[in-house]
Design a protein around this motif. Structure first.
Motif, short mmCIF file in Angstrom:
data_model
loop_
_atom_site.label_atom_id
_atom_site.label_comp_id
_atom_site.label_asym_id
_atom_site.label_seq_id
_atom_site.Cartn_x
_atom_site.Cartn_y
_atom_site.Cartn_z
N GLY A 46 -2.00 -2.66 -1.17
CA GLY A 46 -3.19 -3.38 -1.62
C GLY A 46 -3.55 -2.85 -2.98
N HIS A 47 -4.57 -3.42 -3.60
CA HIS A 47 -4.97 -3.02 -4.94
C HIS A 47 -6.27 -2.22 -4.94
CE1 HIS A 47 -2.45 -6.61 -6.57
NE2 HIS A 47 -1.70 -5.56 -6.30
N GLY A 48 -6.86 -2.00 -3.78
CA GLY A 48 -8.09 -1.22 -3.71
C GLY A 48 -7.84 0.24 -4.03
N LEU A 49 -8.88 0.93 -4.47
CA LEU A 49 -8.77 2.31 -4.93
C LEU A 49 -8.16 3.22 -3.86
CD1 LEU A 49 -9.41 4.59 -6.97
CD2 LEU A 49 -11.69 4.72 -5.93
N LYS A 50 -8.71 3.19 -2.66
CA LYS A 50 -8.26 4.13 -1.63
C LYS A 50 -6.82 3.86 -1.22
CE LYS A 50 -12.90 4.55 -1.32
NZ LYS A 50 -13.81 3.78 -2.20
N ALA A 51 -6.48 2.58 -1.07
CA ALA A 51 -5.12 2.23 -0.66
C ALA A 51 -4.11 2.68 -1.71
CB ALA A 51 -5.02 0.72 -0.43
N VAL A 52 -4.42 2.48 -2.99
CA VAL A 52 -3.51 2.87 -4.06
C VAL A 52 -3.40 4.40 -4.13
CG1 VAL A 52 -3.12 2.81 -6.56
CG2 VAL A 52 -3.93 0.76 -5.36
N ALA A 53 -4.53 5.09 -4.03
CA ALA A 53 -4.50 6.55 -4.09
C ALA A 53 -3.65 7.14 -2.98
CB ALA A 53 -5.92 7.11 -4.04
N ARG A 54 -3.79 6.60 -1.78
CA ARG A 54 -2.97 7.09 -0.67
C ARG A 54 -1.50 6.82 -0.93
NH1 ARG A 54 -7.40 5.02 2.54
NH2 ARG A 54 -6.30 3.04 2.79
N HIS A 55 -1.19 5.62 -1.41
CA HIS A 55 0.21 5.26 -1.65
C HIS A 55 0.84 6.14 -2.73
CE1 HIS A 55 3.71 2.57 -1.83
NE2 HIS A 55 3.66 2.76 -3.14
N LEU A 56 0.09 6.43 -3.77
CA LEU A 56 0.62 7.23 -4.87
C LEU A 56 0.58 8.73 -4.58
CD1 LEU A 56 -0.93 5.37 -7.95
CD2 LEU A 56 1.39 5.15 -7.03
N GLY A 57 -0.03 9.12 -3.47
CA GLY A 57 -0.07 10.53 -3.10
C GLY A 57 -1.08 11.34 -3.87
N VAL A 58 -2.12 10.68 -4.42
CA VAL A 58 -3.13 11.43 -5.18
C VAL A 58 -4.43 11.57 -4.41
CG1 VAL A 58 -2.13 10.73 -7.39
CG2 VAL A 58 -3.97 9.35 -6.39
N ALA A 59 -4.48 11.05 -3.18
CA ALA A 59 -5.68 11.22 -2.36
C ALA A 59 -5.69 12.62 -1.75
CB ALA A 59 -5.72 10.16 -1.26
N ALA A 60 -6.81 13.29 -1.83
CA ALA A 60 -6.92 14.64 -1.27
C ALA A 60 -6.81 14.59 0.25
CB ALA A 60 -8.25 15.28 -1.68
N PRO A 61 -6.25 15.64 0.87
CA PRO A 61 -6.11 15.65 2.33
C PRO A 61 -7.45 15.53 3.05
CG PRO A 61 -4.85 17.44 1.32
CD PRO A 61 -5.67 16.84 0.24
N ASP A 62 -8.50 16.09 2.46
CA ASP A 62 -9.82 16.04 3.08
C ASP A 62 -10.71 14.98 2.45
OD1 ASP A 62 -10.05 17.27 0.64
OD2 ASP A 62 -11.38 18.88 1.33
N ARG A 63 -10.10 13.96 1.86
CA ARG A 63 -10.83 12.89 1.19
C ARG A 63 -11.84 12.26 2.16
NH1 ARG A 63 -13.42 8.85 -1.11
NH2 ARG A 63 -12.32 7.65 -2.69
N GLU A 64 -13.05 12.04 1.69
CA GLU A 64 -14.10 11.46 2.52
C GLU A 64 -13.98 9.94 2.48
OE1 GLU A 64 -16.61 11.79 5.24
OE2 GLU A 64 -16.85 13.60 4.01
N TYR A 65 -13.94 9.32 3.66
CA TYR A 65 -13.90 7.86 3.75
C TYR A 65 -15.17 7.37 4.45
CZ TYR A 65 -9.00 8.12 2.43
OH TYR A 65 -7.83 8.36 1.75
N VAL A 66 -15.77 6.34 3.86
CA VAL A 66 -16.98 5.76 4.43
C VAL A 66 -16.86 4.25 4.34
CG1 VAL A 66 -19.49 5.60 4.28
CG2 VAL A 66 -18.35 7.74 3.65
N PRO A 67 -17.09 3.52 5.44
CA PRO A 67 -17.09 2.05 5.36
C PRO A 67 -18.07 1.57 4.30
CG PRO A 67 -17.10 2.75 7.64
CD PRO A 67 -17.31 3.99 6.81
N GLY A 68 -17.61 0.63 3.45
CA GLY A 68 -18.41 0.20 2.32
C GLY A 68 -19.81 -0.25 2.67
N ALA A 69 -19.93 -1.02 3.76
CA ALA A 69 -21.25 -1.56 4.13
C ALA A 69 -22.18 -0.51 4.68
CB ALA A 69 -21.07 -2.69 5.14
N GLN A 70 -21.64 0.69 4.99
CA GLN A 70 -22.46 1.73 5.60
C GLN A 70 -22.91 2.82 4.62
OE1 GLN A 70 -20.59 3.39 9.05
NE2 GLN A 70 -20.14 1.40 9.95
N ILE A 71 -22.46 2.72 3.36
CA ILE A 71 -22.68 3.82 2.42
C ILE A 71 -24.16 4.14 2.25
CG2 ILE A 71 -22.47 4.48 -0.02
CD1 ILE A 71 -19.74 3.07 -0.01
#
Length: 809
Positions: A309-334
């Motif tokens: 996908g082209h979203g930030l989190k999906a690209v970061a995970r694919h490229l291996g630049v997302a931190a192991p302890d990266r915080e994920y929050v559903p967009g509508a719940q932020i």
């Protein structure tokens, strides 16, 4: 002859004209931004390579216009003279057959444009208000910054490495997506030193939000970055920020010229203006470059076709630049979570800007390298398509540097454009697969046979392709020689990627119909495709003669399967033997080997690497509109298919059906992502005759307003209704998950849209049994244990392609 304002230093070593066409001729180092005005004022900011210090230089240049006639300026009398005099208006007649042959300059661009329009209005007996009213065949002008860069032969970033840029990332956290009624409550910032900052509104009213925006502007001005970055910067953050600042009366002085505020420019991808989705604009901050990493992601995926996908989190995970302890929050719940756990949202926002910085460094090098070549602002090159957006300014500079007249855009003469060669030789599952890459086939044929557009009497396009290929090979070699992970290696690899991008777009530039490019020539393009078909057919015939099974062939390469028992050395030998028969500048290269391939349709296939890696190509297997549960099913099913585990494949299908029927799958899993192309008013006009799922979903959710170009996730509910999934492209989940989707609809979709993409791997009877529902199996169904994959090969058609001698002549 040089364009007006040329600033070529006299003590610099002379370089070839082709190198000047590609790189410019002024060696001024470290330009990080240019702001020019029609008045002839130009401001240049430079980062000194050795010290990193920033300097500002105020200059004058002579704005210029190219015209096809001079009679519209005769009314100027003695104020108009040939170059070399001191008249306020000057002109030079350029050489060659081009229609735009008069290069006219003045101390002030507005005065020059007014003089041209005054004379043309009198000649045509009608009031003209803009140069574009004259038509592209009569007048041509560039934006002020590009006029300055073309005239001086300067480019951005000479002698600078990407890591020497001062880059700042910022990301907004908002209470919702509608800037007219939602607010900014937090901004995460990563400054050029890598230090994170989190700014928060001290309250929920107008005053608190206005104060937050002022603090953001102050932080950016104090950090003084050369570049401001974010993911979807121009699609969301800047438009939202600008709307809120305007509503609250806060000056948004994000550039280095605070009094100018933010400006706008037309863009390929940006925010819509009004209800016309084709009219897109982007903001400009004078003195800084505004970079949207979404552009780099889309440019990368256009060629790689591998991103989930082209979203930030999906690209970061694919490229291996997302931190192991990266915080994920559903967009509508932020915003909801922020009220009870603000520290979690601070971590989330900081992770966002850190990922933007990392993605920019991994994928942004190509645009950075293009800016070292083309006379255009860095941010415009990051946004540009490679053909008209990069090659066109290179050619314009080349012609003016050579003192040659430019051709006007020629109308299409009706000659159809002949298609490229594309062969599908087999469908189903093949084993021991090899890809042979026809390295940049069309540009290579342009070079080998010197095929260029007829209007290009300088031969500049083919000359640029020659230089790009030669210097790309040098950049690749330098990159390999540099230490892994070093800034030097990153620079060379980025330059190689940029040059490959330009080389591969040269044919597209040549073939652009309808006068889309200045040097389009459908006849030359057809000659390239004719030679391409001959060459590809010849390669396929020679490969087949050496005992391989052809699978698919097009201008990108040839896939074939080799007999059992062949080694990698055998595979490479066959490719090398056929390569030796090709013209000197056309190369067939060994580009990879795979354990298996599912060939579904032309340019739609799945590959299994010997290491177990699964690669999916084509919209049949990867589409931004596809429901996630279907793509996930394919990713689980394909390894079973390749392993010959048909029993396991059926089990996976039944398990997915069961997950649908028991509603184990989330609503997000069955939703599809769609782009809205109609305004609320436009949809209301057609609603009675045609109901569309996306708009019905919005209306059912209570939304009566939306933006043209906005993307939403929608799904079909029980009873034939429609719903919206309250989540972003990156973060699954939402405020609630009703799981009220239409199970029967998505069960049919699983078979008829997703499972059917595996149909060519099995016989028709076996496919019907494997993908029958549990209650639909026939009484005498065969055992899946006896089933196996199939490959339906078609004979290579008798070729009328020329011999090796004819191909290389």
């Amino acid at each position: 002859m040089h364009p007006p304002g040329s600033a070529m230093a006299g003590d610099e070593p002379r370089v070839s004209r082709e190198d000047e066409w590609l790189w410019g001729w002024d060696r001024t180092p470290g330009i990080v931004s240019v702001w020019a005005e029609p008045s002839g004022r130009a401001i240049v900011w430079r980062r000194i390579p050795d010290t990193g210090a920033l300097v500002r230089e105020d200059e004058r240049y002579r704005p210029w216009i190219l015209l096809d006639r001079m009679d519209d300026l005769h009314h100027l009398g003695s104020r108009l003279a040939r170059d070399g005099g001191d008249a306020p208006f000057r002109f030079r007649e350029l050489d060659g057959p081009g229609a735009l042959r008069f290069l006219v300059s003045a101390e002030d661009g507005a005065a020059l444009a007014n003089a041209v329009l005054h004379g043309a209005s009198r000649r045509l007996n009608q009031q003209l208000r803009h140069l574009r009213d004259l038509g592209p065949g009569s007048a041509f002008a560039l934006p002020p910054e590009e006029q300055y860069l073309v005239a001086t032969g300067r480019t951005y970033f000479r002698d600078l490495a990407f890591d020497q840029l001062h880059r700042l990332q910022f990301d907004l956290e908002t209470t919702g997506l509608d800037a007219t009624r939602n607010r900014i409550f937090m901004v995460a910032v990563l400054d050029a030193s890598g230090a994170p900052h989190v700014l928060e509104a001290d309250g929920e009213g107008d005053a608190a939000e206005a104060d937050l925006i002022r603090r953001l502007v102050a932080l950016i001005c104090e950090a003084d970055p050369d570049v401001i970055e974010n993911h979807n910067l121009h699609g969301f953050d800047l438009p939202f920020l600008a709307t809120r600042a305007r509503k609250l009366g806060v000056p948004l002085a994000l550039g280095r010229l605070a009094k100018l505020g933010l400006r706008e420019r037309a863009a390929r991808r940006g925010t819509a203006r009004g209800d016309d989705p084709s009219r897109r604009v982007r903001f400009v901050a004078p003195g800084r470059e505004l970079i949207d990493t979404m552009d780099a992601v889309m440019r990368y995926d256009f060629s790689a076709r591998e991103l989930p996908g082209h979203g930030l989190k999906a690209v970061a995970r694919h490229l291996g630049v997302a931190a192991p302890d990266r915080e994920y929050v559903p967009g509508a719940q932020i915003h909801t979570i922020y009220r009870t756990d603000p520290e979690r949202i601070r971590r989330y926002a900081t992770d966002d800007v850190e990922e933007v910085a990392a993605i920019s460094r991994v994928l942004g090098g190509a645009a950075f390298a293009l800016a070292r070549m083309a006379p255009r602002r860095y941010e415009r090159l990051a946004d540009a398509g490679p053909a008209t957006g990069v090659i066109d300014p290179l050619l314009v500079r080349a012609y003016l540097r050579a003192g040659a007249a430019l051709p006007a855009h020629a109308p299409w003469d009706g000659t159809p454009h002949s298609g490229a060669a594309l062969h599908l030789f087999a469908t189903g599952v093949a084993r021991r697969v090899v890809k042979a890459d026809v390295a940049s086939l069309y540009p290579s044929l342009m070079r080998a046979y010197r095929i260029g557009p007829a209007p290009d009497h300088l031969g500049a396009l083919v000359a640029l392709v020659d230089r790009l290929v030669e210097q790309r090979l040098a950049a690749k070699a330098s990159g390999r020689a540099a230490p892994p992970g070093s800034a030097e290696r990153h620079t060379h690899e980025a330059m190689s990627a940029a040059m490959k991008l330009l080389v591969n777009s040269a044919y597209g530039y040549l073939a652009a119909g309808g006068g889309l490019t200045r040097f389009a020539d459908v006849h030359a393009a057809n000659e390239v495709t004719r030679r391409g078909r001959e060459t590809l057919n010849f390669m396929c015939r020679e490969l087949a003669a050496r005992g391989v099974t052809l699978l698919e062939a097009d201008t990108d390469g040839v896939y074939f399967a080799v007999p059992e028992g062949w080694t990698e050395a055998d595979e490479r030998r066959v490719v090398a033997e056929v390569d030796a028969l090709l013209p000197p500048l056309v190369q067939l290269e060994f580009d990879g080997r795979y354990a298996a391939m599912l060939s579904h349709e032309p340019k739609n296939y799945a590959l299994l690497g010997y290491d177990g890696t699964l690669l999916l190509r084509g919209v049949a297997f990867r589409s931004s509109r596809s429901e996630p549960y279907g793509e996930a099913f394919l990713r689980r099913a394909l390894p079973l298919l390749f392993a010959g585990d048909i029993t396991g494949l059926r089990g996976e299908y039944l398990a997915t059906l069961r997950a649908l029927r028991t509603r184990e799958l989330s609503t997000y899993d069955v939703s599809s992502r769609v782009r809205l192309t109609k305004s609320p008013e436009r949809y209301a006009e057609t609603r009675e005759t045609r109901r569309e799922l996306a708009y019905e979903a919005l209306l059912a959710s209570g939304r009566t307003r939306w933006r043209v170009g906005e993307r939403v996730r929608v799904y079909r509910t029980q009873g034939g209704g429609a719903g919206v999934v309250a989540s972003t492209d990156d973060d699954t989940g939402g405020v609630s998950d009703p799981r009220d989707y239409d199970v029967d609809h998505y069960s049919r979709l699983l078979r008829d849209t997703f499972a059917v993409r595996l149909a060519r791997a099995l016989t028709a009877a076996d496919f019907a049994e494997v993908f029958a529902a549990a209650d639909q199996l026939s009484l005498f169904a065969p055992s899946t244990a006896s089933m196996h994959t199939v490959l339906d090969s078609r004979p290579v058609p008798a070729s009328t392609a020329p011999s090796a001698a004819a191909i290389t002549s």
